[in-house]
Write an enzyme that holds these catalytic residues in place. Structure first.
Site, PDB file in Angstrom:
ATOM      1  N   GLY A 195       3.699  -5.096  -7.564  1.00 52.41           N
ATOM      2  CA  GLY A 195       2.774  -4.177  -6.935  1.00 52.41           C
ATOM      3  C   GLY A 195       3.658  -2.814  -6.431  1.00 52.41           C
ATOM      4  O   GLY A 195       4.830  -2.810  -6.890  1.00 52.41           O
ATOM      5  N   PHE A 196       3.146  -2.105  -5.659  1.00 54.71           N
ATOM      6  CA  PHE A 196       3.673  -0.742  -5.375  1.00 54.71           C
ATOM      7  C   PHE A 196       5.027  -0.760  -4.509  1.00 54.71           C
ATOM      8  O   PHE A 196       6.058  -0.364  -5.061  1.00 54.71           O
ATOM      9  CB  PHE A 196       2.486   0.020  -4.348  1.00 54.71           C
ATOM     10  CG  PHE A 196       3.216   1.138  -3.765  1.00 54.71           C
ATOM     11  CD1 PHE A 196       3.819   2.143  -4.479  1.00 54.71           C
ATOM     12  CD2 PHE A 196       2.424   1.645  -2.410  1.00 54.71           C
ATOM     13  CE1 PHE A 196       4.265   3.505  -3.624  1.00 54.71           C
ATOM     14  CE2 PHE A 196       2.844   2.703  -1.987  1.00 54.71           C
ATOM     15  CZ  PHE A 196       3.909   3.753  -2.608  1.00 54.71           C
ATOM     16  N   ILE A 197       5.053  -1.266  -3.589  1.00 55.15           N
ATOM     17  CA  ILE A 197       6.154  -1.411  -2.839  1.00 55.15           C
ATOM     18  C   ILE A 197       7.281  -2.507  -3.191  1.00 55.15           C
ATOM     19  O   ILE A 197       8.466  -2.062  -3.601  1.00 55.15           O
ATOM     20  CB  ILE A 197       5.834  -1.720  -1.188  1.00 55.15           C
ATOM     21  CG1 ILE A 197       5.017  -0.837  -0.387  1.00 55.15           C
ATOM     22  CG2 ILE A 197       7.064  -1.888  -0.431  1.00 55.15           C
ATOM     23  CD1 ILE A 197       4.479  -1.184   0.741  1.00 55.15           C
ATOM     24  N   LYS A 214      -2.056 -10.619   9.341  1.00 54.36           N
ATOM     25  CA  LYS A 214      -0.603 -10.080   9.606  1.00 54.36           C
ATOM     26  C   LYS A 214      -0.053 -10.313  10.844  1.00 54.36           C
ATOM     27  O   LYS A 214       1.282 -10.602  11.027  1.00 54.36           O
ATOM     28  CB  LYS A 214      -0.485  -8.341   9.292  1.00 54.36           C
ATOM     29  CG  LYS A 214      -0.555  -7.938   7.676  1.00 54.36           C
ATOM     30  CD  LYS A 214       0.357  -8.448   6.925  1.00 54.36           C
ATOM     31  CE  LYS A 214       0.284  -8.158   5.587  1.00 54.36           C
ATOM     32  NZ  LYS A 214       1.443  -8.550   4.676  1.00 54.36           N
ATOM     33  N   TYR A 245      -7.792  -8.373   7.978  1.00 60.32           N
ATOM     34  CA  TYR A 245      -6.195  -8.092   7.480  1.00 60.32           C
ATOM     35  C   TYR A 245      -5.310  -7.884   8.662  1.00 60.32           C
ATOM     36  O   TYR A 245      -4.235  -8.539   8.570  1.00 60.32           O
ATOM     37  CB  TYR A 245      -6.259  -6.748   6.711  1.00 60.32           C
ATOM     38  CG  TYR A 245      -4.791  -6.084   6.302  1.00 60.32           C
ATOM     39  CD1 TYR A 245      -4.319  -6.925   5.397  1.00 60.32           C
ATOM     40  CD2 TYR A 245      -4.776  -5.153   6.988  1.00 60.32           C
ATOM     41  CE1 TYR A 245      -2.888  -6.481   5.016  1.00 60.32           C
ATOM     42  CE2 TYR A 245      -3.270  -4.537   6.682  1.00 60.32           C
ATOM     43  CZ  TYR A 245      -2.557  -5.143   5.858  1.00 60.32           C
ATOM     44  OH  TYR A 245      -1.060  -4.551   5.301  1.00 60.32           O
TER      45      TYR A 245
HETATM   46  O1  UGB Z   1      -0.325   0.978   7.475  1.00 61.51           O
HETATM   47  C1  UGB Z   1      -0.977   0.053   7.545  1.00 61.51           C
HETATM   48  O2  UGB Z   1      -0.994  -0.639   8.489  1.00 61.51           O
HETATM   49  C2  UGB Z   1      -2.232   0.009   6.657  1.00 61.51           C
HETATM   50  O3  UGB Z   1      -1.943   1.161   5.588  1.00 61.51           O
HETATM   51  C3  UGB Z   1      -3.067   1.172   4.710  1.00 61.51           C
HETATM   52  O4  UGB Z   1      -4.488   1.287   5.464  1.00 61.51           O
HETATM   53  P1  UGB Z   1      -5.217   2.701   5.801  1.00 61.51           P
HETATM   54  O5  UGB Z   1      -4.254   3.093   6.836  1.00 61.51           O
HETATM   55  O6  UGB Z   1      -6.531   2.281   6.039  1.00 61.51           O
HETATM   56  O7  UGB Z   1      -4.966   3.519   4.706  1.00 61.51           O
HETATM   57  P2  UGB Z   1      -5.903   4.286   3.592  1.00 61.51           P
HETATM   58  O8  UGB Z   1      -6.840   3.403   3.114  1.00 61.51           O
HETATM   59  O9  UGB Z   1      -4.963   4.979   2.708  1.00 61.51           O
HETATM   60  O10 UGB Z   1      -6.626   5.128   4.318  1.00 61.51           O
HETATM   61  C4  UGB Z   1      -6.218   6.210   5.135  1.00 61.51           C
HETATM   62  C5  UGB Z   1      -7.189   7.305   5.693  1.00 61.51           C
HETATM   63  O11 UGB Z   1      -8.091   7.626   4.955  1.00 61.51           O
HETATM   64  C6  UGB Z   1      -9.371   7.255   5.006  1.00 61.51           C
HETATM   65  N1  UGB Z   1     -10.185   7.099   3.664  1.00 61.51           N
HETATM   66  C7  UGB Z   1      -9.692   6.275   2.836  1.00 61.51           C
HETATM   67  C8  UGB Z   1     -10.156   6.069   1.703  1.00 61.51           C
HETATM   68  C9  UGB Z   1     -11.332   6.764   1.487  1.00 61.51           C
HETATM   69  O12 UGB Z   1     -12.091   6.698   0.314  1.00 61.51           O
HETATM   70  N2  UGB Z   1     -11.734   7.671   2.378  1.00 61.51           N
HETATM   71  C10 UGB Z   1     -11.185   8.032   3.678  1.00 61.51           C
HETATM   72  O13 UGB Z   1     -11.670   8.827   4.277  1.00 61.51           O
HETATM   73  C11 UGB Z   1      -9.280   6.093   6.111  1.00 61.51           C
HETATM   74  O14 UGB Z   1     -10.513   5.923   6.933  1.00 61.51           O
HETATM   75  C12 UGB Z   1      -7.835   6.411   6.791  1.00 61.51           C
HETATM   76  O15 UGB Z   1      -8.044   7.242   7.837  1.00 61.51           O
HETATM   77  C13 UGB Z   1      -2.913   0.130   3.799  1.00 61.51           C
HETATM   78  O16 UGB Z   1      -4.112  -0.111   2.890  1.00 61.51           O
HETATM   79  C14 UGB Z   1      -2.904  -1.311   4.545  1.00 61.51           C
HETATM   80  O17 UGB Z   1      -2.370  -2.173   3.328  1.00 61.51           O
HETATM   81  C15 UGB Z   1      -1.886  -1.104   5.531  1.00 61.51           C
HETATM   82  O18 UGB Z   1      -0.540  -1.544   5.349  1.00 61.51           O
END
Ligand code: UGB
Length: 408
Positions: free
Chosen positions: A72-74, A222, A218
């Site tokens: 995966g990514f990380i 965690k 989720y």
């Molecule tokens: O640090 C974490 O604890 C988590 O980080 C990540 O979750 P999030 O912070 O939700 O990241 P992310 O999906 O990039 O959405 C970022 C922003 O874009 C907005 N967002 C997102 C998608 C989209 O299509 N449109 C949108 O507005 C959305 O509403 C949000 O405001 C990891 O997935 C997770 O595995 C976990 O580790």
């Protein structure tokens, strides 16, 4: 040592803790002044928990590290770093199709290409909940260091299918803890998440906050992992560090996450969905900072610790979209969507504890990180995916292929 596979990101030197590129100042929550930062200011100079810990010196000898989720990514970035510095790596990854499998295959191909003889890198494809497989790995390979990054990681999808999160995250972590205790693992480092802070009202989230209100399955999974990890430390004296990652992005990033999705879609002139009014905010953290923090945690076994790994400053969704527009040179087509269930409104890490006990300090500002990610997207992303899957050449090198087109 083959350093062929490290062009995408530059990992900051492990020794240069004080040379920060990050020119962003701490941001305040909307409607909150910086003087409201009571949680942060009270932590400076203490660990926040009022407990005394001896800062452990790094164990810098050779290690064989089991990296779960290494495709995966990380995981692939951590594996790459460990191999490059001379450690041996055993990867186990179930290669699920939560996102485009060809991206995970490409990550493994890069590693295999650099370490082809199978002596320093071993890769198992399988579920971390498969007891026979995992027992065999501990028996045959004897990894004495565990970096457990395999997980179901989507926040919003966890509402649709919580059971797969209980399987992969809670059951998988518990089995790894069992085996790590049984086989005398020296240090068990695992991925937690900033989402455990739920709707915390703090400006800076610190590890000693009570986090009992997760707002997605989720996040709950965690938090459960953190609790199980404590139990295994308590019962078996297993050294455990849980790392709360704050929205990690960068080259080879997860395509379901906003940074990759926005860069990809805006670059190709496709519409993006904006959740809410754009005032939500995240402490987006660049991958090289995270790799640095993970490796620091592996090298410094603590009896039981939880660390935030973030950047310590937030960016609103609106600002984020502006930065992507600037770096791609394209205007975003925005489809306005409602706030999404399971999303938290705000995250921002206090990194004081990680700095004090691990020597961790974020180096990459959000603007710089997005610039590097766009650069990777435009250059290495297309090149690498075509190199590992020659049949994709039919798509042409001149344009960014969609993820469907990229499938082998
Ligand atoms: O640090 C974490 O604890 C988590 O980080 C990540 O979750 P999030 O912070 O939700 O990241 P992310 O999906 O990039 O959405 C970022 C922003 O874009 C907005 N967002 C997102 C998608 C989209 O299509 N449109 C949108 O507005 C959305 O509403 C949000 O405001 C990891 O997935 C997770 O595995 C976990 O580790």
């Amino acid at each position: 040592m083959n350093s062929q596979i490290t062009p995408d990101i530059s990992i900051p030197s492990m020794l240069h803790l004080n040379s920060s590129e990050d020119d962003e100042s701490y941001t305040s929550r909307p409607g909150m002044s910086l003087t409201d930062r009571s949680d942060q200011s009270s932590e400076i100079g203490s660990l926040g928990t009022h407990e005394e810990y001896t800062v452990v010196p790094p164990h810098d000898g050779y290690k064989k590290v089991l990296v779960t989720g290494g495709a995966g990514f990380i995981g692939s970035h951590v594996a790459e770093f460990l191999l490059a510095r001379g450690d041996d790596v055993v990867i186990v990854d179930e290669m699920n199709d939560y996102y485009d499998l060809s991206l995970k295959r490409a990550n493994l191909a890069l590693l295999r290409e650099a370490y082809p003889d199978g002596k320093r890198l071993k890769i198992y494809e399988g579920d971390i909940c498969d007891e026979n497989l995992m027992q065999e790995i501990f028996e045959v390979d004897s990894p004495h260091w565990v970096c457990h990054l395999a997980a179901r990681a989507g926040v919003r999808p966890s509402i649709q299918d919580p059971y797969v999160y209980i399987h992969s995250n809670i059951k998988g972590t518990t089995l790894l803890l069992e085996l790590s205790a049984k086989y005398g693992v020296k240090n068990f480092v695992f991925a937690s998440s900033s989402s455990v802070y739920g709707g915390s009202k703090s400006t800076y989230f610190s590890e000693d906050e009570v986090v009992d209100n997760p707002v997605s399955p989720y996040a709950a999974s965690k938090k459960a992992c953190e609790l199980f990890a404590y139990t295994y430390h308590h019962l078996y004296n297993l050294n455990v560090s849980g790392l709360r990652f704050f929205t990690v992005y960068g080259p080879r990033g997860r395509p379901d996450m906003a940074p990759f999705k926005f860069i990809d879609r805006i670059s190709r002139g496709f519409e993006i969905q904006k959740f809410g009014d754009g005032s939500s905010s995240r402490d987006y953290t660049y991958i090289s900072d995270i790799v640095d923090g993970v490796v620091r945690a592996i090298d410094r076994p603590y009896p039981y610790q939880i660390f935030n790994l973030g950047k310590g400053s937030g960016t609103s969704l609106n600002e984020f979209i502006d930065i992507v527009q600037k770096e791609t040179g394209k205007k975003a087509l925005i489809k306005q969507m409602p706030d999404q269930p399971g999303d938290v409104p705000y995250t921002c890490a206090s990194c004081e504890k990680a700095h004090r006990l691990l020597g961790y300090k974020s180096q990459v500002s959000f603007g710089e990180g997005i610039r590097r990610t766009v650069e990777w997207y435009n250059q290495a992303y297309i090149k690498n995916t075509i190199e590992v899957c020659p049949e994709r050449q039919a798509n042409g090198l001149g344009r960014a292929p969609s993820f469907v087109e990229l499938r082998c």
